[in-house]
Design a protein around this motif. Structure first.
Motif, PDB file in Angstrom:
ATOM      1  N   THR A   1       0.864  -1.172   0.000  1.00  0.00           N
ATOM      2  CA  THR A   1       0.000   0.000   0.000  1.00  0.00           C
ATOM      3  C   THR A   1       0.901   1.223   0.000  1.00  0.00           C
ATOM      4  N   TRP A   2       0.370   2.310  -0.472  1.00  0.00           N
ATOM      5  CA  TRP A   2       1.138   3.551  -0.536  1.00  0.00           C
ATOM      6  C   TRP A   2       1.262   4.180   0.846  1.00  0.00           C
ATOM      7  N   ASP A   3       2.428   4.716   1.119  1.00  0.00           N
ATOM      8  CA  ASP A   3       2.632   5.537   2.310  1.00  0.00           C
ATOM      9  C   ASP A   3       3.509   6.714   1.892  1.00  0.00           C
ATOM     10  N   GLN A   4       3.652   7.694   2.762  1.00  0.00           N
ATOM     11  CA  GLN A   4       4.403   8.893   2.402  1.00  0.00           C
ATOM     12  C   GLN A   4       5.864   8.587   2.115  1.00  0.00           C
ATOM     13  N   ALA A   5       6.443   7.654   2.858  1.00  0.00           N
ATOM     14  CA  ALA A   5       7.851   7.298   2.624  1.00  0.00           C
ATOM     15  C   ALA A   5       8.043   6.727   1.218  1.00  0.00           C
ATOM     16  N   SER A   6       7.102   5.908   0.752  1.00  0.00           N
ATOM     17  CA  SER A   6       7.184   5.351  -0.606  1.00  0.00           C
ATOM     18  C   SER A   6       7.098   6.455  -1.647  1.00  0.00           C
ATOM     19  N   LYS A   7       6.197   7.399  -1.425  1.00  0.00           N
ATOM     20  CA  LYS A   7       6.046   8.518  -2.355  1.00  0.00           C
ATOM     21  C   LYS A   7       7.296   9.393  -2.369  1.00  0.00           C
ATOM     22  N   ASP A   8       7.823   9.689  -1.186  1.00  0.00           N
ATOM     23  CA  ASP A   8       9.021  10.527  -1.090  1.00  0.00           C
ATOM     24  C   ASP A   8      10.205   9.864  -1.800  1.00  0.00           C
TER      25      ASP A   8
ATOM     26  N   LEU B   1       8.478   4.598 -12.875  1.00  0.00           N
ATOM     27  CA  LEU B   1       9.240   3.913 -11.841  1.00  0.00           C
ATOM     28  C   LEU B   1       8.535   2.619 -11.451  1.00  0.00           C
ATOM     29  N   LEU B   2       9.326   1.602 -11.159  1.00  0.00           N
ATOM     30  CA  LEU B   2       8.801   0.306 -10.741  1.00  0.00           C
ATOM     31  C   LEU B   2       9.549  -0.165  -9.502  1.00  0.00           C
ATOM     32  N   ARG B   3       8.897  -1.013  -8.726  1.00  0.00           N
ATOM     33  CA  ARG B   3       9.558  -1.687  -7.612  1.00  0.00           C
ATOM     34  C   ARG B   3       8.997  -3.087  -7.516  1.00  0.00           C
ATOM     35  N   THR B   4       9.751  -3.987  -6.923  1.00  0.00           N
ATOM     36  CA  THR B   4       9.326  -5.380  -6.839  1.00  0.00           C
ATOM     37  C   THR B   4       8.676  -5.728  -5.512  1.00  0.00           C
ATOM     38  N   GLY B   5       8.730  -4.836  -4.549  1.00  0.00           N
ATOM     39  CA  GLY B   5       8.119  -5.065  -3.251  1.00  0.00           C
ATOM     40  C   GLY B   5       8.128  -3.785  -2.437  1.00  0.00           C
ATOM     41  N   LYS B   6       7.427  -3.790  -1.317  1.00  0.00           N
ATOM     42  CA  LYS B   6       7.311  -2.584  -0.493  1.00  0.00           C
ATOM     43  C   LYS B   6       8.664  -2.043  -0.053  1.00  0.00           C
ATOM     44  N   ASP B   7       9.584  -2.909   0.301  1.00  0.00           N
ATOM     45  CA  ASP B   7      10.892  -2.468   0.773  1.00  0.00           C
ATOM     46  C   ASP B   7      11.948  -2.458  -0.339  1.00  0.00           C
ATOM     47  N   ALA B   8      11.541  -2.806  -1.548  1.00  0.00           N
ATOM     48  CA  ALA B   8      12.479  -2.792  -2.679  1.00  0.00           C
ATOM     49  C   ALA B   8      12.662  -1.357  -3.172  1.00  0.00           C
ATOM     50  N   PRO B   9      13.829  -1.048  -3.696  1.00  0.00           N
ATOM     51  CA  PRO B   9      14.054   0.321  -4.176  1.00  0.00           C
ATOM     52  C   PRO B   9      13.262   0.603  -5.449  1.00  0.00           C
ATOM     53  N   TRP B  10      12.892   1.855  -5.621  1.00  0.00           N
ATOM     54  CA  TRP B  10      12.277   2.286  -6.872  1.00  0.00           C
ATOM     55  C   TRP B  10      13.361   2.308  -7.935  1.00  0.00           C
ATOM     56  N   LYS B  11      13.018   1.854  -9.131  1.00  0.00           N
ATOM     57  CA  LYS B  11      13.928   1.872 -10.272  1.00  0.00           C
ATOM     58  C   LYS B  11      13.188   2.492 -11.452  1.00  0.00           C
ATOM     59  N   VAL B  12      13.924   3.238 -12.260  1.00  0.00           N
ATOM     60  CA  VAL B  12      13.339   3.882 -13.432  1.00  0.00           C
ATOM     61  C   VAL B  12      13.339   2.894 -14.594  1.00  0.00           C
ATOM     62  N   ASN B  13      12.200   2.742 -15.209  1.00  0.00           N
ATOM     63  CA  ASN B  13      12.061   1.861 -16.363  1.00  0.00           C
ATOM     64  C   ASN B  13      12.071   2.650 -17.670  1.00  0.00           C
ATOM     65  N   ARG B  14      11.555   3.892 -17.629  1.00  0.00           N
ATOM     66  CA  ARG B  14      11.439   4.694 -18.856  1.00  0.00           C
ATOM     67  C   ARG B  14      11.463   6.172 -18.523  1.00  0.00           C
TER      68      ARG B  14
END
Length: 172
Positions: free
Chosen positions: A63-70, A153-166
């Motif tokens: 689920t989204w939280d502020q830390a994920s958005k930041d 941006l994509l991530r594979t799990g809640k604690d996984a880092p965001w990565k840029v795809n495009r």
């Protein structure tokens, strides 16, 4: 915990549909089998939103939280800052950018000549376009001196880092 079970169920379902090595029909009732799913699986087109590429069911445990958005904003801005450097030598540019990219993004941008990138600086903060039902992917609008880029941006799990795809350049 639900994600591995769902993936197992899909794998079992797929192998149940695969052609058997021996295509001779069974002659006894005891030879017939009925597939049993380990968890309920819906393969319908209306089973809900999915991560970009349709690879993972959305919000399974995320689920989204502020830390994920930041963190997504930070990665989008940093990736765009490394991308928007047309004067940097190609190898250095690719190596700097690769730390922010998915494997697919790395492959896609490995042959880009940075001299062809029209932007040379980020001009403001990234703004997220969040689909609350999709915790695996997000899009960011990142303003540059060449217009606003769209960064996926994509991530594979809640604690996984965001990565840029495009990184998509402005349309106008």
């Amino acid at each position: 915990m639900k994600k591995p079970l769902a993936l197992l169920a899909v794998a079992l379902l797929c192998t149940a549909c695969a052609p058997a090595a021996n295509t001779t029909p069974a002659t006894s009732p005891s030879a017939s089998t009925t597939p049993t799913a380990a968890a309920p699986v819906s393969l319908s087109a209306n089973s809900g939103p999915q991560a970009p590429g349709g690879t993972v069911p959305a919000t399974t445990g995320i689920t989204w939280d502020q830390a994920s958005k930041d963190h997504a904003v930070e990665v989008a801005e940093n990736a765009m800052a490394d991308f928007a450097r047309p004067g940097v030598e190609e190898k250095q540019w690719a190596n700097d950018l690769a730390r922010w990219l998915t494997p697919q993004g790395t492959a896609d941008y490995s042959a880009v000549d940075p001299a062809n990138v029209p932007a040379n600086r980020v001009t403001g903060p990234a703004k997220l376009i969040v689909d609350e039902a999709n915790g695996y992917g997000v899009t960011a609008a990142v303003p540059t001196n060449a217009g606003t880029y769209t960064v996926q941006l994509l991530r594979t799990g809640k604690d996984a880092p965001w990565k840029v795809n495009r990184l998509t350049p402005p349309t106008s």
